[in-house]
Design an enzyme around this catalytic site. Structure first.
Site, short mmCIF file in Angstrom:
data_model
loop_
_atom_site.label_atom_id
_atom_site.label_comp_id
_atom_site.label_asym_id
_atom_site.label_seq_id
_atom_site.Cartn_x
_atom_site.Cartn_y
_atom_site.Cartn_z
N ALA A 136 1.08 -1.00 0.12
CA ALA A 136 0.52 0.25 -0.01
C ALA A 136 0.80 1.51 -0.33
CB ALA A 136 -0.80 -0.43 1.11
N GLY A 186 3.81 1.65 -0.89
CA GLY A 186 4.58 1.43 -2.45
C GLY A 186 3.96 3.17 -3.94
N THR A 209 6.94 -7.48 -11.12
CA THR A 209 7.89 -7.74 -12.41
C THR A 209 8.75 -8.10 -11.97
OG1 THR A 209 8.80 -5.50 -12.80
CG2 THR A 209 6.95 -5.72 -14.18
N ALA A 238 0.33 -9.07 -16.08
CA ALA A 238 1.02 -8.33 -17.34
C ALA A 238 1.99 -7.49 -16.61
CB ALA A 238 0.18 -6.85 -17.89
N ASN A 281 2.82 -4.57 -18.05
CA ASN A 281 2.54 -3.75 -18.19
C ASN A 281 0.97 -3.77 -17.98
OD1 ASN A 281 1.68 -0.79 -19.36
ND2 ASN A 281 3.92 -0.74 -19.30
N MET A 282 0.37 -2.75 -17.30
CA MET A 282 -0.83 -2.31 -17.42
C MET A 282 -1.98 -1.65 -18.46
SD MET A 282 -2.20 -4.94 -14.84
CE MET A 282 -2.22 -6.47 -13.97
N HIS A 328 14.07 4.26 -17.03
CA HIS A 328 12.86 4.22 -15.78
C HIS A 328 13.81 5.12 -14.80
CE1 HIS A 328 10.63 0.65 -17.17
NE2 HIS A 328 9.88 1.55 -17.26
N HIS A 329 12.66 6.39 -13.85
CA HIS A 329 12.97 6.22 -12.67
C HIS A 329 13.87 5.80 -12.15
CE1 HIS A 329 11.51 3.24 -10.22
NE2 HIS A 329 9.94 3.42 -11.42
N LYS A 389 14.30 1.54 -9.89
CA LYS A 389 13.66 0.33 -10.38
C LYS A 389 14.68 -0.40 -10.31
CE LYS A 389 11.36 -1.76 -13.94
NZ LYS A 389 10.54 -2.09 -13.52
P1 NAD Z 1 7.75 0.85 -4.58
O1 NAD Z 1 9.08 -0.16 -4.12
O2 NAD Z 1 7.59 1.83 -4.29
O3 NAD Z 1 6.58 -0.06 -3.51
C1 NAD Z 1 6.65 -2.02 -3.47
C2 NAD Z 1 5.87 -1.97 -1.80
O4 NAD Z 1 5.44 -3.35 -2.23
C3 NAD Z 1 6.36 -1.55 -0.80
O5 NAD Z 1 5.52 -0.78 0.05
C4 NAD Z 1 6.79 -2.36 0.06
O6 NAD Z 1 6.76 -2.30 0.96
C5 NAD Z 1 5.85 -3.62 -0.73
N1 NAD Z 1 5.90 -5.10 -0.82
C6 NAD Z 1 7.20 -5.98 -0.48
N2 NAD Z 1 7.09 -7.12 0.08
C7 NAD Z 1 5.67 -6.78 0.61
C8 NAD Z 1 5.52 -7.98 1.24
N3 NAD Z 1 5.86 -9.07 2.04
N4 NAD Z 1 3.97 -7.30 2.15
C9 NAD Z 1 3.14 -6.53 1.94
N5 NAD Z 1 3.71 -5.75 0.78
C10 NAD Z 1 5.57 -5.37 0.79
O7 NAD Z 1 7.55 -0.37 -6.31
P2 NAD Z 1 6.70 0.58 -7.63
O8 NAD Z 1 7.30 1.37 -8.07
O9 NAD Z 1 5.35 0.85 -6.60
O10 NAD Z 1 6.88 -1.14 -7.98
C11 NAD Z 1 5.95 -2.11 -7.62
C12 NAD Z 1 5.83 -3.41 -8.42
O11 NAD Z 1 4.99 -3.38 -9.80
C13 NAD Z 1 7.89 -3.66 -8.80
O12 NAD Z 1 7.56 -4.76 -9.46
C14 NAD Z 1 7.75 -2.72 -10.31
O13 NAD Z 1 8.15 -2.99 -11.25
C15 NAD Z 1 5.89 -3.18 -10.82
N6 NAD Z 1 5.34 -1.98 -11.86
C16 NAD Z 1 4.32 -2.68 -12.67
C17 NAD Z 1 3.62 -1.98 -12.92
C18 NAD Z 1 2.94 -2.87 -14.72
O14 NAD Z 1 2.03 -2.19 -15.09
N7 NAD Z 1 2.83 -3.10 -14.29
C19 NAD Z 1 3.80 -0.64 -13.59
C20 NAD Z 1 4.89 0.08 -12.49
C21 NAD Z 1 5.77 -0.91 -11.26
#
Ligand code: NAD
Length: 269
Positions: A12, A14, A103, A125, A127-128, A158-159, A162
């Site tokens: 939540a 993240g 991912t 996916a 990418n959504m 990416h930022h 990542k």
């Molecule tokens: P982030 O690091 O900001 O957030 C990840 C969150 O997950 C953190 O708050 C962390 O505390 C939490 N987390 C980790 N392990 C946990 C657990 N065991 N229980 C509960 N929470 C847990 O990262 P982000 O930028 O939000 O990205 C998250 C993921 O989503 C990455 O893999 C990123 O590549 C992916 N992503 C996918 C898409 C898509 O469209 N598929 C788009 C953006 C990001």
């Protein structure tokens, strides 16, 4: 099917977690019923809206995923591979639709989702967004139309935070290009070049990753031949596109047969 499905957001706090909480709270098609974080995280026990610096949302952040999932019709999960595997088993136990945006999962980790998919709907996916999923389809068609005189390269940016490379989206685009060509990506992928690499191999698909600043996500698929090149490009400027896509997937998954799906299914592309 529930009229307004209840949704739990994992991770939540993240970048994507916060965006999802805003998107679901603003939607009149779904309800936010849970927010999950890691045990020991400072948000656990707090109202998620207040933790985000806004008005209370009436949802307390928990580190007990199964209790949260049991109240929900869907779980939207953008966290980390090992966490996502644990959530898949728990979401299946709760018979909730599991939307996976995480991912960087290995082939072995992806295979470990299969038992959960026998009991519940999983939509995963890299990418959504609508735009990227359209780009995947275009990449497949262009790769099928061109021969190996065109070198294919996937370039992504990416930022700085990542943690995985190439991005999940870059790999989706590489898979699409390989499928268009009728080859397996594993046989032709060049992932990261450094030093005396030798000349580029005909038919290979190359990947390059740029990391910096606050770039939300940019992807180019380059088809480069002698005398001309084609570039297919997607630029994301707002994470809301991923959150909206994930919510759409959670709604689409309601009442579907158990199994694994992706955004191409959801968007009907
Ligand atoms: P982030 O690091 O900001 O957030 C990840 C969150 O997950 C953190 O708050 C962390 O505390 C939490 N987390 C980790 N392990 C946990 C657990 N065991 N229980 C509960 N929470 C847990 O990262 P982000 O930028 O939000 O990205 C998250 C993921 O989503 C990455 O893999 C990123 O590549 C992916 N992503 C996918 C898409 C898509 O469209 N598929 C788009 C953006 C990001």
């Amino acid at each position: 099917m529930t009229h307004r499905p209840g949704i739990v957001v994992t991770g939540a706090s993240g970048r994507m977690g916060r965006m999802l909480i805003e998107t679901i709270s603003d939607s009149d098609r779904a309800r936010l019923v849970g927010a999950v974080e890691r045990a020991g995280h400072s948000w656990v026990g707090r109202d998620v809206g207040e933790a985000m610096g806004g008005a209370p949302l009436g949802v307390t952040v928990t580190d007990q995923p199964l209790d949260a999932f049991a109240q929900a019709q869907a779980v939207i999960d953008f966290t980390a591979p090992e966490a996502t595997l644990e959530f898949a088993a728990l979401a299946a136990q709760a018979r909730a639709v599991h939307v996976i945006g995480t991912t960087g999962m290995t082939d072995d980790q992806i295979a470990r989702l299969e038992p959960a998919a026998r009991h519940a709907v999983i939509i995963r996916a890299g990418n959504m967004s609508l735009g990227v999923n359209l780009l995947v389809q275009l990449t497949k068609r262009v790769a099928a139309a061109l021969d190996e005189d065109f070198d294919i390269e996937v370039i992504e940016a990416h930022h700085r935070h990542k943690v995985d490379a190439p991005s999940g989206t870059a790999l989706m685009l590489g898979e699409a290009a390989a499928e268009g060509r009728g080859v397996s990506l594993a046989d032709v992928a060049d992932r990261g070049r450094d030093g005396i690499t030798g000349a580029r191999e005909r038919g290979h698909i190359g990947f390059s990753a740029v990391r910096g600043g606050d770039i939300v996500g940019e992807h180019d698929v380059l088809f480069a031949a002698d005398g001309e090149r084609i570039v297919l490009r997607h630029v994301a400027t707002d994470r809301a596109i991923f959150a909206r896509g994930a919510l759409k997937a959670a709604l689409w998954g309601q009442g579907r047969a158990p199994g694994q799906y992706d955004m191409v299914d959801v968007l009907g592309l």
